[in-house]
Write a protein that holds these residues in place. Sequence first.
Motif, PDB file in Angstrom:
ATOM      1  N   GLN A 125       0.807  -1.222   0.000  1.00 46.56           N
ATOM      2  CA  GLN A 125       0.000   0.000   0.000  1.00 46.56           C
ATOM      3  C   GLN A 125       0.840   1.271   0.000  1.00 46.56           C
ATOM      4  N   THR A 126       2.065   1.169   0.454  1.00 47.35           N
ATOM      5  CA  THR A 126       2.922   2.361   0.538  1.00 47.35           C
ATOM      6  C   THR A 126       4.065   2.369  -0.466  1.00 47.35           C
ATOM      7  N   GLY A 127       4.263   1.251  -1.157  1.00 46.31           N
ATOM      8  CA  GLY A 127       5.350   1.184  -2.131  1.00 46.31           C
ATOM      9  C   GLY A 127       6.714   0.991  -1.485  1.00 46.31           C
ATOM     10  N   GLN A 128       6.729   0.595  -0.230  1.00 44.23           N
ATOM     11  CA  GLN A 128       7.990   0.346   0.468  1.00 44.23           C
ATOM     12  C   GLN A 128       8.307  -1.145   0.453  1.00 44.23           C
ATOM     13  N   THR A 129       9.516  -1.495   0.861  1.00 47.10           N
ATOM     14  CA  THR A 129       9.877  -2.900   0.985  1.00 47.10           C
ATOM     15  C   THR A 129       9.324  -3.441   2.288  1.00 47.10           C
ATOM     16  N   VAL A 130       9.180  -4.770   2.345  1.00 50.25           N
ATOM     17  CA  VAL A 130       8.697  -5.388   3.573  1.00 50.25           C
ATOM     18  C   VAL A 130       9.683  -5.140   4.712  1.00 50.25           C
ATOM     19  N   ASP A 131      10.974  -5.176   4.402  1.00 49.87           N
ATOM     20  CA  ASP A 131      11.993  -4.948   5.438  1.00 49.87           C
ATOM     21  C   ASP A 131      11.894  -3.545   6.044  1.00 49.87           C
ATOM     22  N   SER A 132      11.644  -2.535   5.187  1.00 50.17           N
ATOM     23  CA  SER A 132      11.521  -1.170   5.703  1.00 50.17           C
ATOM     24  C   SER A 132      10.265  -1.017   6.551  1.00 50.17           C
ATOM     25  N   VAL A 133       9.203  -1.725   6.173  1.00 50.88           N
ATOM     26  CA  VAL A 133       7.981  -1.694   6.981  1.00 50.88           C
ATOM     27  C   VAL A 133       8.227  -2.356   8.334  1.00 50.88           C
ATOM     28  N   LYS A 134       8.934  -3.480   8.320  1.00 56.62           N
ATOM     29  CA  LYS A 134       9.270  -4.150   9.578  1.00 56.62           C
ATOM     30  C   LYS A 134      10.030  -3.220  10.518  1.00 56.62           C
ATOM     31  N   GLN A 135      10.934  -2.447   9.942  1.00 55.15           N
ATOM     32  CA  GLN A 135      11.717  -1.514  10.742  1.00 55.15           C
ATOM     33  C   GLN A 135      10.819  -0.483  11.414  1.00 55.15           C
ATOM     34  N   VAL A 136       9.839   0.035  10.655  1.00 56.58           N
ATOM     35  CA  VAL A 136       8.898   1.019  11.218  1.00 56.58           C
ATOM     36  C   VAL A 136       8.045   0.371  12.296  1.00 56.58           C
ATOM     37  N   LEU A 137       7.630  -0.891  12.073  1.00 53.77           N
ATOM     38  CA  LEU A 137       6.761  -1.576  13.030  1.00 53.77           C
ATOM     39  C   LEU A 137       7.513  -2.015  14.292  1.00 53.77           C
ATOM     40  N   SER A 138       8.811  -1.771  14.317  1.00 56.49           N
ATOM     41  CA  SER A 138       9.555  -2.013  15.560  1.00 56.49           C
ATOM     42  C   SER A 138       9.253  -0.926  16.587  1.00 56.49           C
ATOM     43  N   LEU A 139       8.620   0.159  16.101  1.00 50.19           N
ATOM     44  CA  LEU A 139       8.187   1.290  16.943  1.00 50.19           C
ATOM     45  C   LEU A 139       9.335   2.035  17.608  1.00 50.19           C
ATOM     46  N   LYS A 140      10.520   1.929  17.031  1.00 53.39           N
ATOM     47  CA  LYS A 140      11.644   2.716  17.544  1.00 53.39           C
ATOM     48  C   LYS A 140      11.482   4.193  17.218  1.00 53.39           C
ATOM     49  N   ASP A 141      10.696   4.468  16.164  1.00 56.27           N
ATOM     50  CA  ASP A 141      10.415   5.849  15.775  1.00 56.27           C
ATOM     51  C   ASP A 141       8.905   5.986  15.604  1.00 56.27           C
ATOM     52  N   VAL A 142       8.231   6.515  16.614  1.00 56.65           N
ATOM     53  CA  VAL A 142       6.771   6.612  16.602  1.00 56.65           C
ATOM     54  C   VAL A 142       6.275   7.496  15.458  1.00 56.65           C
ATOM     55  N   LYS A 143       7.022   8.572  15.164  1.00 53.67           N
ATOM     56  CA  LYS A 143       6.626   9.460  14.074  1.00 53.67           C
ATOM     57  C   LYS A 143       6.648   8.731  12.740  1.00 53.67           C
ATOM     58  N   ALA A 144       7.606   7.823  12.584  1.00 55.83           N
ATOM     59  CA  ALA A 144       7.685   7.040  11.348  1.00 55.83           C
ATOM     60  C   ALA A 144       6.466   6.135  11.223  1.00 55.83           C
ATOM     61  N   PHE A 145       5.987   5.605  12.360  1.00 58.69           N
ATOM     62  CA  PHE A 145       4.784   4.773  12.354  1.00 58.69           C
ATOM     63  C   PHE A 145       3.569   5.597  11.915  1.00 58.69           C
ATOM     64  N   VAL A 146       3.458   6.801  12.445  1.00 58.50           N
ATOM     65  CA  VAL A 146       2.343   7.686  12.076  1.00 58.50           C
ATOM     66  C   VAL A 146       2.382   7.989  10.578  1.00 58.50           C
ATOM     67  N   ARG A 147       3.575   8.264  10.061  1.00 59.23           N
ATOM     68  CA  ARG A 147       3.712   8.541   8.627  1.00 59.23           C
ATOM     69  C   ARG A 147       3.319   7.320   7.796  1.00 59.23           C
ATOM     70  N   LEU A 148       3.693   6.142   8.281  1.00 59.18           N
ATOM     71  CA  LEU A 148       3.347   4.910   7.568  1.00 59.18           C
ATOM     72  C   LEU A 148       1.835   4.731   7.505  1.00 59.18           C
ATOM     73  N   MET A 149       1.154   4.986   8.593  1.00 56.08           N
ATOM     74  CA  MET A 149      -0.307   4.859   8.631  1.00 56.08           C
ATOM     75  C   MET A 149      -0.962   5.810   7.633  1.00 56.08           C
ATOM     76  N   LYS A 150      -0.479   7.035   7.588  1.00 51.00           N
ATOM     77  CA  LYS A 150      -1.056   8.027   6.676  1.00 51.00           C
ATOM     78  C   LYS A 150      -0.792   7.650   5.223  1.00 51.00           C
ATOM     79  N   LYS A 151       0.422   7.193   4.954  1.00 53.11           N
ATOM     80  CA  LYS A 151       0.782   6.827   3.582  1.00 53.11           C
ATOM     81  C   LYS A 151      -0.027   5.623   3.106  1.00 53.11           C
ATOM     82  N   ALA A 152      -0.391   4.739   4.029  1.00 47.77           N
ATOM     83  CA  ALA A 152      -1.174   3.552   3.683  1.00 47.77           C
ATOM     84  C   ALA A 152      -2.673   3.842   3.691  1.00 47.77           C
ATOM     85  N   ASN A 153      -3.034   5.110   3.941  1.00 46.09           N
ATOM     86  CA  ASN A 153      -4.448   5.533   3.982  1.00 46.09           C
ATOM     87  C   ASN A 153      -5.250   4.769   5.039  1.00 46.09           C
ATOM     88  N   VAL A 154      -4.623   4.519   6.175  1.00 42.95           N
ATOM     89  CA  VAL A 154      -5.325   3.880   7.279  1.00 42.95           C
ATOM     90  C   VAL A 154      -6.230   4.925   7.937  1.00 42.95           C
TER      91      VAL A 154
END
Length: 316
Positions: free
Chosen positions: A268-297
Amino acid sequence: MNLSMASLVDSTRIEKILLAKKVGQFLATEQADVERRTVENVARVLAQDISAQVRGVLAYELRQCTRLSRDLANKIAKDIEQVSGPFLQATRVFTDEMLEDLIPDLTDAVRAWVARRSDLSESVMGVLAKVGEETSIAALLRNDLIELPEHACTLIVDRFGGNRRLMDHMGARSDLTLVIAERLIEKVSDHFRRLLVDHYYLEKSVAAELVDSSAYDVMWQQIRDATTSQIHAFVTDLRVNRRLTHQTVIEMANRGCIKFMESSLALQTGQTVDSVKQVLSLKDVKAFVRLMKKANVPDALAPRYLGLVKANLQAA
């Protein structure tokens, strides 16, 4: 008819077609009133020509006019579909009130051309919803250039609630009110039912009652023992067939397949699965928020994504 006579008829029709084109182009530009009246008289004659091709060329050119005599505009509007349709979809010579008066007198195939316009007012949509039949209602529901008002939707559901095809067309829209979405939920097919729950985030109690959980159970059986690559291929297939929804992602992740979520967010975001996994580690909460918006959640569903991710991290 001999060959020479046939050639003469063809030649005459070609001349009329060329004349119709010139007349239409002339009237589509600003001209002196005297000249305009003279040329409109020629247009009236052409609008009654026996050849639909001649009338069609005239109507096609006249669709660009900003002003046109009422009688000439009505004559074209009430012609056969191939003549009137393209004209009615584009012309700006009719006011909303004129269109409202005209619509009941049109065939439903011609109404469908009106329903595809990008400038439909609420009142015109209301008339279409009130008198339109299946062809024009389908065109109206599939018109993504407009926002359907609740009043028009209510009329359509009241009149065509038993027509699954039309209800599915409405269920695919993203501009419905919650009231309409809740009315539709029992009238659409399973796929569009899940879309409605996902897009409008109906209350969980409503969703639990109305969404067929057996469909998710079947899906879970297909992926529960699948490899990472098989899950990604499965999610890709869902997306290609427009069956991948956020509700589906949540259901599969809730059953324990976080890989389904990872693949879905990557696609949904055009990213790699590995980069998504990195965001879902929640080490960067802002990155998670950006991921949600980019995926139109939807904002209402983002906390559920977050809760599932946190639960997965704790389990790990």
